[in-house]
Design an enzyme around this catalytic site. Sequence first.
Site, PDB file in Angstrom:
ATOM      1  N   THR A   1       0.775  -1.109   0.032  1.00  0.00           N
ATOM      2  CA  THR A   1      -0.005  -0.099   0.041  1.00  0.00           C
ATOM      3  C   THR A   1       0.929   1.221  -0.102  1.00  0.00           C
ATOM      4  O   THR A   1       1.961   1.182   0.378  1.00  0.00           O
ATOM      5  CB  THR A   1      -0.989  -0.071   1.312  1.00  0.00           C
ATOM      6  OG1 THR A   1      -1.846   1.006   1.202  1.00  0.00           O
ATOM      7  CG2 THR A   1      -0.286   0.094   2.539  1.00  0.00           C
TER       8      THR A   1
ATOM      9  N   ASP B   1      -7.596  -4.758   0.177  1.00  0.00           N
ATOM     10  CA  ASP B   1      -8.628  -3.950  -0.888  1.00  0.00           C
ATOM     11  C   ASP B   1      -9.834  -3.890   0.067  1.00  0.00           C
ATOM     12  O   ASP B   1     -10.485  -4.947   0.544  1.00  0.00           O
ATOM     13  CB  ASP B   1      -8.966  -4.607  -2.046  1.00  0.00           C
ATOM     14  CG  ASP B   1      -9.659  -3.427  -2.936  1.00  0.00           C
ATOM     15  OD1 ASP B   1      -8.988  -2.302  -2.997  1.00  0.00           O
ATOM     16  OD2 ASP B   1     -10.716  -3.823  -3.671  1.00  0.00           O
ATOM     17  N   SER B   2     -10.265  -2.565   0.241  1.00  0.00           N
ATOM     18  CA  SER B   2     -11.629  -2.330   1.129  1.00  0.00           C
ATOM     19  C   SER B   2     -12.239  -1.187   0.588  1.00  0.00           C
ATOM     20  O   SER B   2     -11.851  -0.501  -0.173  1.00  0.00           O
ATOM     21  CB  SER B   2     -11.089  -2.034   2.546  1.00  0.00           C
ATOM     22  OG  SER B   2      -9.928  -0.957   2.742  1.00  0.00           O
TER      23      SER B   2
ATOM     24  N   GLY C   1      -1.814   5.495   6.690  1.00  0.00           N
ATOM     25  CA  GLY C   1      -2.818   5.252   7.744  1.00  0.00           C
ATOM     26  C   GLY C   1      -2.852   3.547   7.696  1.00  0.00           C
ATOM     27  O   GLY C   1      -3.123   3.047   8.670  1.00  0.00           O
ATOM     28  N   LYS C   2      -2.923   2.932   6.499  1.00  0.00           N
ATOM     29  CA  LYS C   2      -2.849   1.296   6.676  1.00  0.00           C
ATOM     30  C   LYS C   2      -1.981   0.727   7.128  1.00  0.00           C
ATOM     31  O   LYS C   2      -1.895  -0.394   8.035  1.00  0.00           O
ATOM     32  CB  LYS C   2      -3.484   0.759   5.397  1.00  0.00           C
ATOM     33  CG  LYS C   2      -4.616   1.153   4.914  1.00  0.00           C
ATOM     34  CD  LYS C   2      -4.804   0.356   3.399  1.00  0.00           C
ATOM     35  CE  LYS C   2      -6.475   0.845   2.930  1.00  0.00           C
ATOM     36  NZ  LYS C   2      -6.711   0.295   1.620  1.00  0.00           N
TER      37      LYS C   2
ATOM     38  N   TYR D   1     -13.553   6.703   4.623  1.00  0.00           N
ATOM     39  CA  TYR D   1     -14.906   7.101   4.943  1.00  0.00           C
ATOM     40  C   TYR D   1     -15.060   7.061   6.384  1.00  0.00           C
ATOM     41  O   TYR D   1     -16.205   7.119   6.716  1.00  0.00           O
ATOM     42  CB  TYR D   1     -15.709   6.030   4.116  1.00  0.00           C
ATOM     43  CG  TYR D   1     -15.622   6.300   2.781  1.00  0.00           C
ATOM     44  CD1 TYR D   1     -16.530   7.303   2.104  1.00  0.00           C
ATOM     45  CD2 TYR D   1     -15.101   5.464   1.936  1.00  0.00           C
ATOM     46  CE1 TYR D   1     -16.609   7.762   0.679  1.00  0.00           C
ATOM     47  CE2 TYR D   1     -14.772   5.506   0.468  1.00  0.00           C
ATOM     48  CZ  TYR D   1     -15.691   6.722  -0.279  1.00  0.00           C
ATOM     49  OH  TYR D   1     -15.624   7.019  -1.572  1.00  0.00           O
TER      50      TYR D   1
END
Length: 172
Positions: free
Chosen positions: A18, A81-82, A22-23, A167
């Site tokens: 990624t 993947d989200s 944040g991830k 989100y």
Amino acid sequence: MTKPAAPSSPLISVVVATNNAGKISEFRELLADLPIEWLKASEVMGAPFHFIEDGDTFEHNAILKARAACVATGYVAIADDSGLQVDALFGRPGVRSARYAHEHANDDENNLALLAALAEVKNADRTARFCCALAVVTPFGHDPLLAFGSCEGRIAKQLRGQGGFGYDPLFL
């Protein structure tokens, strides 16, 4: 029974496929007890990690990203993947969650586009789920390991909270 202490040095290094800081932070924080060194793909490669995310499911995209990072670095790679599936929008933004407003959208633009799309939708019909697929690919030719989960909720009518990303300010 006491929990054994984690080794002082990692047993394995794993590349996280990624570019999202944040991830990376979440992996490091949530899995800190594991004897794993979590590496950013760009750190290992010495350049930004580029990948094509053109799968039609979260699982497919996670495998594509993990495979690309594994091939580029030679390390075991994990990718996710989200995204958000909103019932009133027939599952959109779905796999295009990061690009919902437009191809190079940031979190604020995506959140505002989602609010605009749901402007006339009443609270009872703002149901949604956050979905996440995780894939692990090794350089040893094994089939990818895959996991999928989701969390049911709804979409708020305005941004709330702080400290999240994506989100998070809208998903309740």
